[in-house]
Design an enzyme around this catalytic site. Structure first.
Site, PDB file in Angstrom:
ATOM      1  N   TYR A  90     -29.819  -5.633   1.715  1.00  0.00           N
ATOM      2  CA  TYR A  90     -30.087  -4.252   2.119  1.00  0.00           C
ATOM      3  C   TYR A  90     -28.912  -3.642   2.884  1.00  0.00           C
ATOM      4  O   TYR A  90     -28.746  -2.425   2.880  1.00  0.00           O
ATOM      5  CB  TYR A  90     -31.325  -4.182   3.017  1.00  0.00           C
ATOM      6  CG  TYR A  90     -32.644  -4.176   2.282  1.00  0.00           C
ATOM      7  CD1 TYR A  90     -32.995  -5.203   1.414  1.00  0.00           C
ATOM      8  CD2 TYR A  90     -33.556  -3.146   2.472  1.00  0.00           C
ATOM      9  CE1 TYR A  90     -34.214  -5.209   0.761  1.00  0.00           C
ATOM     10  CE2 TYR A  90     -34.783  -3.139   1.827  1.00  0.00           C
ATOM     11  CZ  TYR A  90     -35.109  -4.174   0.978  1.00  0.00           C
ATOM     12  OH  TYR A  90     -36.322  -4.170   0.328  1.00  0.00           O
ATOM     13  N   LYS A 144     -33.459 -19.286  -2.452  1.00  0.00           N
ATOM     14  CA  LYS A 144     -33.008 -19.550  -3.830  1.00  0.00           C
ATOM     15  C   LYS A 144     -31.744 -20.387  -3.722  1.00  0.00           C
ATOM     16  O   LYS A 144     -30.680 -20.043  -4.253  1.00  0.00           O
ATOM     17  CB  LYS A 144     -32.792 -18.199  -4.552  1.00  0.00           C
ATOM     18  CG  LYS A 144     -32.539 -18.299  -6.046  1.00  0.00           C
ATOM     19  CD  LYS A 144     -33.770 -18.607  -6.861  1.00  0.00           C
ATOM     20  CE  LYS A 144     -33.398 -18.788  -8.331  1.00  0.00           C
ATOM     21  NZ  LYS A 144     -34.524 -19.293  -9.141  1.00  0.00           N
ATOM     22  N   ASP A 173     -39.031 -18.097  -6.761  1.00  0.00           N
ATOM     23  CA  ASP A 173     -39.784 -17.879  -8.010  1.00  0.00           C
ATOM     24  C   ASP A 173     -41.083 -18.682  -7.980  1.00  0.00           C
ATOM     25  O   ASP A 173     -42.158 -18.191  -8.329  1.00  0.00           O
ATOM     26  CB  ASP A 173     -38.929 -18.180  -9.253  1.00  0.00           C
ATOM     27  CG  ASP A 173     -38.091 -19.448  -9.128  1.00  0.00           C
ATOM     28  OD1 ASP A 173     -38.099 -20.084  -8.060  1.00  0.00           O
ATOM     29  OD2 ASP A 173     -37.424 -19.804 -10.126  1.00  0.00           O
ATOM     30  N   ASP A 186     -39.745  -8.534   1.024  1.00  0.00           N
ATOM     31  CA  ASP A 186     -40.283  -7.269   0.519  1.00  0.00           C
ATOM     32  C   ASP A 186     -41.152  -7.523  -0.705  1.00  0.00           C
ATOM     33  O   ASP A 186     -42.299  -7.070  -0.786  1.00  0.00           O
ATOM     34  CB  ASP A 186     -39.116  -6.337   0.164  1.00  0.00           C
ATOM     35  CG  ASP A 186     -39.597  -5.004  -0.386  1.00  0.00           C
ATOM     36  OD1 ASP A 186     -40.538  -4.436   0.199  1.00  0.00           O
ATOM     37  OD2 ASP A 186     -39.047  -4.545  -1.409  1.00  0.00           O
ATOM     38  N   ASP A 229     -45.712  -7.624  -1.063  1.00  0.00           N
ATOM     39  CA  ASP A 229     -46.547  -6.814  -1.961  1.00  0.00           C
ATOM     40  C   ASP A 229     -47.399  -7.723  -2.841  1.00  0.00           C
ATOM     41  O   ASP A 229     -48.559  -7.440  -3.132  1.00  0.00           O
ATOM     42  CB  ASP A 229     -45.677  -5.909  -2.853  1.00  0.00           C
ATOM     43  CG  ASP A 229     -45.429  -4.523  -2.235  1.00  0.00           C
ATOM     44  OD1 ASP A 229     -45.338  -4.438  -1.003  1.00  0.00           O
ATOM     45  OD2 ASP A 229     -45.337  -3.534  -3.000  1.00  0.00           O
TER      46      ASP A 229
HETATM   47  C1  IPM Z   1     -41.154  -1.995   2.836  1.00  0.00           C
HETATM   48  C2  IPM Z   1     -40.546  -0.947   1.919  1.00  0.00           C
HETATM   49  C3  IPM Z   1     -39.110  -0.662   2.283  1.00  0.00           C
HETATM   50  C4  IPM Z   1     -38.310  -1.944   2.050  1.00  0.00           C
HETATM   51  C5  IPM Z   1     -38.429   0.502   1.564  1.00  0.00           C
HETATM   52  C6  IPM Z   1     -39.190   1.780   1.700  1.00  0.00           C
HETATM   53  C7  IPM Z   1     -37.022   0.699   2.056  1.00  0.00           C
HETATM   54  O1  IPM Z   1     -40.702  -1.312   0.586  1.00  0.00           O
HETATM   55  O2  IPM Z   1     -41.118  -1.814   4.065  1.00  0.00           O
HETATM   56  O3  IPM Z   1     -41.691  -2.980   2.347  1.00  0.00           O
HETATM   57  O4  IPM Z   1     -37.849  -2.202   0.933  1.00  0.00           O
HETATM   58  O5  IPM Z   1     -38.139  -2.678   3.019  1.00  0.00           O
HETATM   59 MN    MN Z   2     -41.981  -3.044   0.298  1.00  0.00          MN
END
Ligand code: IPM
Ligand code: MN
Ligand code: NAD
Length: 363
Positions: A139, A190, A223, A247, A251
């Site tokens: 990032y 990884k 993975d 990240d 999710d």
């Molecule tokens: C998160 C989001 C952010 C990230 C984006 C909006 C920059 O997806 O906080 O999970 O990738 O960290």
């Molecule tokens: Mn995210």
């Protein structure tokens, strides 16, 4: 007096943060020593002030004991001149406040078993903490860029870089957290392919041997971890990982909780001389442009992020538990926003969910 600063941001950010503001006000009215402020941020700020964030907002961000953040991201950014959006403000905040430690707790609520796409017996008993490095890695690594050659072809590049200091401080976060939980850390990397992760793993192993031998340390390649999170999520206690993997995996892990809209997070900077740390609390989901403006977003991830603020910044464990239990009771009682609806539940909007949680706090 704690200074709490709301930055609601884009899309559903405004809707969910209204509920957080009402809940924060409820606690303040009952003795939480805090004052609540709010600054425009993102598209709302652009429309009002012609800038995505007022320069004066930075002073408030720096002075805040905790930032309560909603979400960022909107199709409306496409209409904004490039010069006005040179950097992602959320990433700038994470970087400038050095919010390197991102905690993303994931629990399978029994009442939400039927909201998940996973089978109940797969997710049952899951209670994990994903510790994501948030201020380094791809990032922020330099050099980065896109170069276009004279013939119109191009090359684009980012840099995946981590230093000993960066790895050790996030690994410490994970080991310390494990000591307060079930004592197990799974490091995810990884290292079979990338030098950065060979170094990452060696650094984690060395720190573990020197200072945290009481914690059980295991390793997974990312993975495999993605697969394990939907195969047998209950195997995890603390997951330690770098920025981009964290990240993606968080999710993925959200399905254990039934919806992305359920998951909170807390981000911390280093401990300063006074023993305090900068903190930002935000749900892990984004601005959800597909449902924004309809009043149906799930505010629970943002509200549970405020519970983390009560626990970690205000150090009021009893209030944090009270809020978490209020959310759980409302959900167990069958009230659902559409993202967590299941047969027999009562579907409500964002505001009704906030109302119900406020009512549950009273009891
Ligand atoms: C998160 C989001 C952010 C990230 C984006 C909006 C920059 O997806 O906080 O999970 O990738 O960290
Ligand atoms: Mn995210
Ligand atoms: P998203 O998290 O916004 O949405 C993914 C899906 O989950 C959508 O279908 C959405 O409707 C649903 N969802 C998310 N939060 C919900 C909630 N509280 N209640 C009900 N449903 C919810 O991810 P995306 O669609 O990939 O990204 C949209 C925008 O948000 C992008 O601009 C992205 O960069 C941004 N984003 C911001 C953050 C952040 O502010 N921390 C995090 C992730 C994505």
């Amino acid at each position: 007096m704690l200074k709490l600063l709301i930055l609601a941001g884009d899309g559903i950010g405004a809707e969910i943060m209204q509920e957080v503001a009402r809940i924060a006000a409820w606690f303040i009215a009952r003795g939480l020593p805090a004052e609540l402020d709010e600054e425009p941020f993102g598209i709302a700020s652009w429309k009002r002030h012609g800038t995505l964030m007022l320069p004066s907002s930075w002073a408030k961000i720096r002075a805040a004991d905790a930032i309560l953040f909603g979400a960022i991201g909107s199709p409306e950014y496409e209409a904004i001149p490039a010069a006005a959006k040179t950097e992602d403000l959320l990433l700038k905040m994470r970087r400038e406040l050095d919010l390197y430690a991102n905690l993303r707790p994931v629990r399978a609520l029994p009442a939400l078993e039927d909201a998940s796409s996973l089978r109940p017996e797969v997710l049952r008993g899951t209670d994990l903490l994903l510790v994501r490095e948030l201020a380094g890695g791809l990032y922020f690594g330099e050099p980065r860029g896109i170069e276009i050659a004279a013939d119109g072809t191009g090359r684009a590049f980012n840099t995946l870089v981590y230093t000993t200091r960066e790895i050790e401080r996030i690994a410490r976060t994970a080991f310390e957290a494990a000591r307060t939980r079930r004592g197990r850390v799974c490091n995810v990397d990884k290292s079979n392919v990338l030098e950065t992760f060979r170094f990452w793993r060696d650094t984690v192993v060395s720190l573990h041997r020197r200072e945290y031998a009481d914690v059980e340390l295991s390793h997974q390649y990312v993975d495999n971890c993605a697969m394990q999170l939907v195969h047998r999520p209950a195997q995890f206690d603390v997951i330690l990982t770098e920025n981009l993997f964290g990240d993606i995996l968080s999710d993925c892990a959200a399905m254990v909780a039934g919806s992305l809209g359920m998951l909170p997070s807390a981000s911390f900077g280093p401990v300063d001389a006074a023993g305090t740390r900068r903190a930002l609390y935000e749900p892990i989901h984004g601005s959800a442009p597909d449902i924004a403006g309809r009043g149906i977003a799930n505010p629970c991830g943002a509200i549970l992020s405020f519970a983390l603020c009560l626990r970690h910044t205000a150090r009021r464990e009893a209030d944090a538990v009270r809020l978490e239990q209020a959310v759980e009771r409302v959900i167990a009682g069958g009230l659902r926003t559409p993202d967590i609806a299941s047969p027999g539940s009562r579907i409500v909007g964002t505001r009704d969910m906030g109302d119900a949680i406020l009512r549950a706090l009273e009891t």
